[in-house]
Design a protein around this motif. Structure first.
Motif, PDB file in Angstrom:
ATOM      1  N   LYS A 212     -86.088  12.635   0.064  1.00  0.00           N
ATOM      2  CA  LYS A 212     -85.183  12.180   1.126  1.00  0.00           C
ATOM      3  C   LYS A 212     -85.654  12.720   2.469  1.00  0.00           C
ATOM      4  CE  LYS A 212     -80.901  11.823   0.002  1.00  0.00           C
ATOM      5  NZ  LYS A 212     -79.497  12.131  -0.360  1.00  0.00           N
ATOM      6  N   ASP A 213     -85.832  11.783   3.409  1.00  0.00           N
ATOM      7  CA  ASP A 213     -86.286  12.140   4.749  1.00  0.00           C
ATOM      8  C   ASP A 213     -85.317  11.548   5.758  1.00  0.00           C
ATOM      9  OD1 ASP A 213     -87.759  12.986   6.882  1.00  0.00           O
ATOM     10  OD2 ASP A 213     -89.358  11.536   6.650  1.00  0.00           O
ATOM     11  N   ASN A 214     -85.290  10.222   5.799  1.00  0.00           N
ATOM     12  CA  ASN A 214     -84.296   9.496   6.594  1.00  0.00           C
ATOM     13  C   ASN A 214     -83.809   8.394   5.667  1.00  0.00           C
ATOM     14  OD1 ASN A 214     -83.100   7.427   8.184  1.00  0.00           O
ATOM     15  ND2 ASN A 214     -84.089   8.242  10.010  1.00  0.00           N
ATOM     16  N   ALA A 215     -82.719   8.653   4.954  1.00  0.00           N
ATOM     17  CA  ALA A 215     -82.337   7.822   3.811  1.00  0.00           C
ATOM     18  C   ALA A 215     -82.100   6.363   4.179  1.00  0.00           C
ATOM     19  CB  ALA A 215     -81.098   8.405   3.131  1.00  0.00           C
ATOM     20  N   ILE A 216     -81.436   6.121   5.290  1.00  0.00           N
ATOM     21  CA  ILE A 216     -81.153   4.732   5.670  1.00  0.00           C
ATOM     22  C   ILE A 216     -82.452   3.998   6.011  1.00  0.00           C
ATOM     23  CG2 ILE A 216     -80.051   3.260   7.376  1.00  0.00           C
ATOM     24  CD1 ILE A 216     -78.108   4.388   5.363  1.00  0.00           C
ATOM     25  N   ARG A 217     -83.347   4.676   6.745  1.00  0.00           N
ATOM     26  CA  ARG A 217     -84.630   4.043   7.055  1.00  0.00           C
ATOM     27  C   ARG A 217     -85.427   3.789   5.779  1.00  0.00           C
ATOM     28  NH1 ARG A 217     -89.402   5.937   6.945  1.00  0.00           N
ATOM     29  NH2 ARG A 217     -88.745   8.125   6.948  1.00  0.00           N
ATOM     30  N   GLN A 218     -85.419   4.770   4.886  1.00  0.00           N
ATOM     31  CA  GLN A 218     -86.154   4.610   3.629  1.00  0.00           C
ATOM     32  C   GLN A 218     -85.568   3.477   2.786  1.00  0.00           C
ATOM     33  OE1 GLN A 218     -85.671   8.972   2.988  1.00  0.00           O
ATOM     34  NE2 GLN A 218     -87.729   8.860   2.087  1.00  0.00           N
ATOM     35  N   LEU A 219     -84.246   3.367   2.778  1.00  0.00           N
ATOM     36  CA  LEU A 219     -83.606   2.272   2.047  1.00  0.00           C
ATOM     37  C   LEU A 219     -83.965   0.935   2.677  1.00  0.00           C
ATOM     38  CD1 LEU A 219     -81.621   1.252  -0.122  1.00  0.00           C
ATOM     39  CD2 LEU A 219     -79.775   1.596   1.536  1.00  0.00           C
ATOM     40  N   ARG A 220     -83.960   0.875   4.005  1.00  0.00           N
ATOM     41  CA  ARG A 220     -84.332  -0.365   4.704  1.00  0.00           C
ATOM     42  C   ARG A 220     -85.734  -0.812   4.310  1.00  0.00           C
ATOM     43  NH1 ARG A 220     -86.221   0.681  10.478  1.00  0.00           N
ATOM     44  NH2 ARG A 220     -88.059   1.169   9.203  1.00  0.00           N
ATOM     45  N   ASP A 221     -86.659   0.141   4.289  1.00  0.00           N
ATOM     46  CA  ASP A 221     -88.036  -0.201   3.934  1.00  0.00           C
ATOM     47  C   ASP A 221     -88.131  -0.674   2.485  1.00  0.00           C
ATOM     48  OD1 ASP A 221     -88.661   0.542   6.481  1.00  0.00           O
ATOM     49  OD2 ASP A 221     -89.585   2.465   5.937  1.00  0.00           O
ATOM     50  N   PHE A 222     -87.389  -0.024   1.610  1.00  0.00           N
ATOM     51  CA  PHE A 222     -87.389  -0.444   0.205  1.00  0.00           C
ATOM     52  C   PHE A 222     -86.818  -1.849   0.047  1.00  0.00           C
ATOM     53  CE2 PHE A 222     -84.622  -0.808  -3.584  1.00  0.00           C
ATOM     54  CZ  PHE A 222     -85.608  -0.902  -4.558  1.00  0.00           C
ATOM     55  N   LEU A 223     -85.716  -2.124   0.744  1.00  0.00           N
ATOM     56  CA  LEU A 223     -85.063  -3.425   0.611  1.00  0.00           C
ATOM     57  C   LEU A 223     -85.868  -4.560   1.226  1.00  0.00           C
ATOM     58  CD1 LEU A 223     -81.291  -2.570   1.237  1.00  0.00           C
ATOM     59  CD2 LEU A 223     -82.480  -2.902  -0.932  1.00  0.00           C
ATOM     60  N   ALA A 224     -86.843  -4.223   2.068  1.00  0.00           N
ATOM     61  CA  ALA A 224     -87.692  -5.269   2.640  1.00  0.00           C
ATOM     62  C   ALA A 224     -88.410  -6.052   1.556  1.00  0.00           C
ATOM     63  CB  ALA A 224     -88.709  -4.642   3.601  1.00  0.00           C
ATOM     64  N   GLY A 225     -88.633  -5.427   0.420  1.00  0.00           N
ATOM     65  CA  GLY A 225     -89.278  -6.119  -0.690  1.00  0.00           C
ATOM     66  C   GLY A 225     -88.299  -6.849  -1.591  1.00  0.00           C
ATOM     67  N   HIS A 226     -87.017  -6.848  -1.225  1.00  0.00           N
ATOM     68  CA  HIS A 226     -85.990  -7.504  -2.048  1.00  0.00           C
ATOM     69  C   HIS A 226     -85.086  -8.395  -1.193  1.00  0.00           C
ATOM     70  CE1 HIS A 226     -86.779  -5.482  -5.868  1.00  0.00           C
ATOM     71  NE2 HIS A 226     -87.032  -4.385  -5.169  1.00  0.00           N
ATOM     72  N   ALA A 227     -85.658  -9.011  -0.181  1.00  0.00           N
ATOM     73  CA  ALA A 227     -84.872  -9.857   0.715  1.00  0.00           C
ATOM     74  C   ALA A 227     -84.194 -10.983  -0.066  1.00  0.00           C
ATOM     75  CB  ALA A 227     -85.764 -10.440   1.800  1.00  0.00           C
ATOM     76  N   GLY A 228     -82.898 -11.139   0.163  1.00  0.00           N
ATOM     77  CA  GLY A 228     -82.148 -12.226  -0.457  1.00  0.00           C
ATOM     78  C   GLY A 228     -81.837 -12.015  -1.926  1.00  0.00           C
ATOM     79  N   GLU A 229     -82.096 -10.813  -2.451  1.00  0.00           N
ATOM     80  CA  GLU A 229     -81.859 -10.555  -3.866  1.00  0.00           C
ATOM     81  C   GLU A 229     -80.620  -9.684  -4.064  1.00  0.00           C
ATOM     82  OE1 GLU A 229     -86.498 -10.780  -5.396  1.00  0.00           O
ATOM     83  OE2 GLU A 229     -85.523  -8.826  -5.212  1.00  0.00           O
ATOM     84  N   ALA A 230     -79.993  -9.840  -5.218  1.00  0.00           N
ATOM     85  CA  ALA A 230     -78.813  -9.048  -5.556  1.00  0.00           C
ATOM     86  C   ALA A 230     -79.224  -7.653  -5.995  1.00  0.00           C
ATOM     87  CB  ALA A 230     -78.023  -9.729  -6.662  1.00  0.00           C
ATOM     88  N   GLY A 231     -78.422  -6.663  -5.607  1.00  0.00           N
ATOM     89  CA  GLY A 231     -78.724  -5.299  -6.015  1.00  0.00           C
ATOM     90  C   GLY A 231     -77.534  -4.389  -5.808  1.00  0.00           C
ATOM     91  N   ILE A 232     -77.677  -3.158  -6.297  1.00  0.00           N
ATOM     92  CA  ILE A 232     -76.628  -2.147  -6.187  1.00  0.00           C
ATOM     93  C   ILE A 232     -77.226  -0.913  -5.544  1.00  0.00           C
ATOM     94  CG2 ILE A 232     -74.915  -0.758  -7.416  1.00  0.00           C
ATOM     95  CD1 ILE A 232     -75.169  -2.741  -9.756  1.00  0.00           C
ATOM     96  N   VAL A 233     -76.518  -0.344  -4.562  1.00  0.00           N
ATOM     97  CA  VAL A 233     -76.913   0.915  -3.933  1.00  0.00           C
ATOM     98  C   VAL A 233     -75.820   1.931  -4.233  1.00  0.00           C
ATOM     99  CG1 VAL A 233     -77.457   2.097  -1.773  1.00  0.00           C
ATOM    100  CG2 VAL A 233     -78.129  -0.302  -2.084  1.00  0.00           C
ATOM    101  N   TYR A 234     -76.182   3.024  -4.890  1.00  0.00           N
ATOM    102  CA  TYR A 234     -75.201   4.048  -5.240  1.00  0.00           C
ATOM    103  C   TYR A 234     -75.259   5.218  -4.272  1.00  0.00           C
ATOM    104  CZ  TYR A 234     -74.081   1.862  -9.703  1.00  0.00           C
ATOM    105  OH  TYR A 234     -73.632   0.993 -10.679  1.00  0.00           O
ATOM    106  N   CYS A 235     -74.075   5.652  -3.833  1.00  0.00           N
ATOM    107  CA  CYS A 235     -73.920   6.834  -2.989  1.00  0.00           C
ATOM    108  C   CYS A 235     -72.891   7.756  -3.635  1.00  0.00           C
ATOM    109  CB  CYS A 235     -73.448   6.457  -1.588  1.00  0.00           C
ATOM    110  SG  CYS A 235     -74.517   5.292  -0.708  1.00  0.00           S
ATOM    111  N   LEU A 236     -72.961   9.036  -3.300  1.00  0.00           N
ATOM    112  CA  LEU A 236     -72.083  10.006  -3.950  1.00  0.00           C
ATOM    113  C   LEU A 236     -70.670   9.996  -3.390  1.00  0.00           C
ATOM    114  CD1 LEU A 236     -72.224  12.136  -6.182  1.00  0.00           C
ATOM    115  CD2 LEU A 236     -72.829  13.828  -4.453  1.00  0.00           C
ATOM    116  N   SER A 237     -70.516   9.705  -2.092  1.00  0.00           N
ATOM    117  CA  SER A 237     -69.191   9.802  -1.469  1.00  0.00           C
ATOM    118  C   SER A 237     -68.727   8.454  -0.929  1.00  0.00           C
ATOM    119  CB  SER A 237     -69.212  10.821  -0.322  1.00  0.00           C
ATOM    120  OG  SER A 237     -69.985  10.325   0.760  1.00  0.00           O
ATOM    121  N   ARG A 238     -67.424   8.313  -0.810  1.00  0.00           N
ATOM    122  CA  ARG A 238     -66.843   7.089  -0.243  1.00  0.00           C
ATOM    123  C   ARG A 238     -67.282   6.916   1.208  1.00  0.00           C
ATOM    124  NH1 ARG A 238     -60.547   7.893  -2.249  1.00  0.00           N
ATOM    125  NH2 ARG A 238     -61.001   8.125  -4.495  1.00  0.00           N
TER     126      ARG A 238
END
Length: 603
Positions: A212-238
């Motif tokens: 973990k470095d910059n989680a939102i940026r890292q997630l954005r980069d990961f999701l770039a390879g899943h454009a328009g696809e269904a997925g689940i992102v889990y976080c620990l807190s509401r």
């Protein structure tokens, strides 16, 4: 019986052959025997009780813990021509009474019910007057008090065996390590039941863990390879769920939050959209997901550590149920370990429970830090020996470099000791790097001999060092002391030069939206020449789903559409040989499918 089961498999479900141990399980339960089935998500567990319920006289009673998902399961069965229903609190009195009469009249093949309702005296009395084909206990791991989805009502399901000893029972789960398997059998009085244990491997899922470095940026980069696809992102807190969902929406992603703090109507709406629409991303706490039947979830991402490898396996198993390539991606850091240890220590659980949760967290941290094949490590936690590196995880595809970190470890351990073993990693790193800030001066740490001795590494590299030292037992987190770090008995050997420390070298930050190559996918892609027909079939499916107000996958799975696109059937007989096309679906949708095939291939 094999001929009868194969006939039903073909006519009702549209499949030419059983998979794995399905045939043996169906034959065993149909003959009136008890079974405990451990099979990975997407392995075809439901068929193991649905088919025997059709082959045996009476109605199969399915105990399911999730009311919200019963409706979709029942709708899918009805589209197959199966007489299925559910009883739960969403029904009005007249509808519930009508279903009860259908049960008593022998007009149902399968009835889904929550354990809370099943255990009421009124419902047990109703079952006394009905003909019962079998009892299926789904998500059977819920019976384990040491598990991750414990449901107290599951403990009382022994009444099924006591009250109806001649009715076969089949308990099923996709998530149970060896101790949990033993507990399921004991708690449900299934010690004598035949146990069917399939491989827990999900070869189509690619596992990856990043620091973990910059989680939102890292997630954005990961999701770039899943454009328009269904997925689940889990976080620990509401709070983090809400923040992450909002950030994804700002990026143009169709993201929805889901957690227990939302009102019931909002949760139901968001879950319904995820199940019934294409390309929706749910950002959720672990309150979301158990029993999710959506086949085309292309990724599951964790922005925080889950609580155990067992929970991680179940959560990631919601991806790729259709057998197509999917990603399980985790972004984790030392702060996650600190927080989870604090949650364990501050809980009201007894000491035995806390010890178990500490061991499970340690196993999960070891998985995150391993340099071995992740699939081998993950499956070993379920008692399964995976013989060779999988070639479909980050450690196999991009093996990590190691470095001799003995001197760095000595500096880190020494700094923890000299600062009093009262501070977390962030402060100790500031001391090592020679920072000059008010907090360091306040405690006089600018005068420590370790101040500035670690300037050769940047903060990110030091975070990796500390995280791996904790994972390897050379440091421990004082969960009762606000997450401060302290030495362990093993630390002395490093400090005195008697032990070498080899650590993983963290991969450099990826620029922009660069992602590692997926390599050769484990499932064959669609032939480009068949893509127009596949797209036309998806449009037809979407229209049918809207008209009937059901999820698209209830009409046809993508794998079925891919089979149609590849075969290009010209008549009903040819269409009937595509997997997923049973007699009811052939009658209901066959003409429309054949018309779509003809129009698209002639265009």
């Amino acid at each position: 019986m094999p001929d009868a089961s194969l006939h039903q498999l073909r006519q009702v479900f549209g499949f030419e052959a059983f998979r794995g141990e399905q045939a043996a399980i169906v034959a065993h339960v149909t003959a009136g025997n008890d079974a405990l089935v451990l099979m990975p998500t997407g392995g075809g567990k439901s068929l193991c009780y649905q088919l025997p319920a059709l082959l045996r006289e009476g109605c199969g009673i399915v105990v399911s813990p999730l009311i919200a998902l019963m409706q979709d399961q029942v709708e899918a069965l009805r589209l197959l021509g199966v007489r299925a229903a559910f009883l739960n609190s969403t029904l009005d009195g007249a509808t519930a009474a009508s279903i009860e009469q259908e049960l008593l009249a022998g007009e149902l093949d399968l009835l889904y019910v929550a354990p809370e309702r099943l255990l009421t005296p009124r419902f047990l009395s109703l079952l006394d007057r009905a003909r019962i084909a079998l009892f299926a206990i789904d998500e059977a791991h819920c019976v384990s008090q040491w598990g991750h989805d414990f449901r107290r009502e599951y403990r009382e399901l022994t009444v099924l065996h006591e009250r109806w000893p001649d009715v076969p029972r089949i308990a099923l789960t996709a998530t149970a390590d060896p101790p949990t398997q033993v507990e399921i059998a004991e708690r449900l009085q299934l010690e004598e039941a035949r146990r069917f244990v399939s491989s827990f491997d999900r070869p189509n899922i690619r596992y990856a863990v990043v620091q973990k470095d910059n989680a939102i940026r890292q997630l954005r980069d990961f999701l770039a390879g899943h454009a328009g696809e269904a997925g689940i992102v889990y976080c620990l807190s509401r709070r983090k769920v809400e923040k992450t969902a909002a950030a994804l929406v700002d990026l143009g992603i169709d993201a929805l939050p889901y957690h227990a703090g939302l009102d019931a109507e909002t949760r139901a709406t968001h879950q319904r959209r995820f199940l019934r629409e294409d390309g929706v991303v749910i950002v959720a706490t672990i309150a979301f997901g158990m029993g999710i039947d959506k086949p085309d979830v292309r990724f599951v991402a964790h922005l925080d550590l889950p609580k155990s490898l067992e929970g991680y396996y179940q959560e990631t198993g919601r991806a790729g149920r259709d057998g197509e390539p999917a990603d399980a991606w985790m972004c984790q850091g030392l702060g996650d370990v600190v927080l989870l240890r604090q949650m364990i220590e501050q809980s009201d659980s007894g000491e035995e429970r806390k010890r178990l949760e500490r061991r499970k967290l340690d196993a999960l941290v070891a998985y995150c830090e391993t340099m071995r094949c992740r699939r081998q490590v993950l499956l070993s936690s379920f008692g399964e020996d995976y013989p060779r590196p999988c070639g479909n995880c980050d450690n196999c595809l991009e093996p990590a470099e190691t470095w001799d970190a003995t001197v760095a470890a000595q500096k880190a351990l020494s700094c923890v000791y000299r600062s009093g073993q009262r501070f977390g990693a962030a402060h100790v790193i500031d001391v090592l790097r020679g920072s000059d800030n008010e907090r360091i001066r306040q405690f006089g740490h600018d005068r420590l001999s370790t101040h500035g001795i670690g300037s050769e590494l940047d903060a990110r590299a030091w975070r990796s060092v500390f995280r791996q030292l904790v994972a390897s037992g050379l440091l421990e987190v004082d969960a009762e002391g606000y997450g401060s770090l302290r030495l362990t008995d093993a630390s002395r050997e490093v400090l005195t030069g008697g032990r070498q420390v080899m650590l993983r070298k963290e991969a450099p930050r990826r620029s922009g939206r660069e992602r590692p190559s997926r390599g050769k996918p484990p499932v064959a892609d669609l032939d480009p020449a068949d893509q127009p027909l596949f797209d036309a079939l998806r449009e037809l499916r979407a229209n049918l789903a809207r008209e009937q107000n059901v999820p698209a996958y209830v009409i046809f799975h993508d794998t079925t559409l891919r089979g149609i696109a590849a075969r290009k059937p010209e008549n009903a007989d040819e269409l009937a040989h595509v997997d997923g096309i049973g007699s009811t679906k052939l009658e209901r949708y066959g003409d429309l499918v054949l018309e779509t095939v003809a129009n698209t291939t002639q265009a």
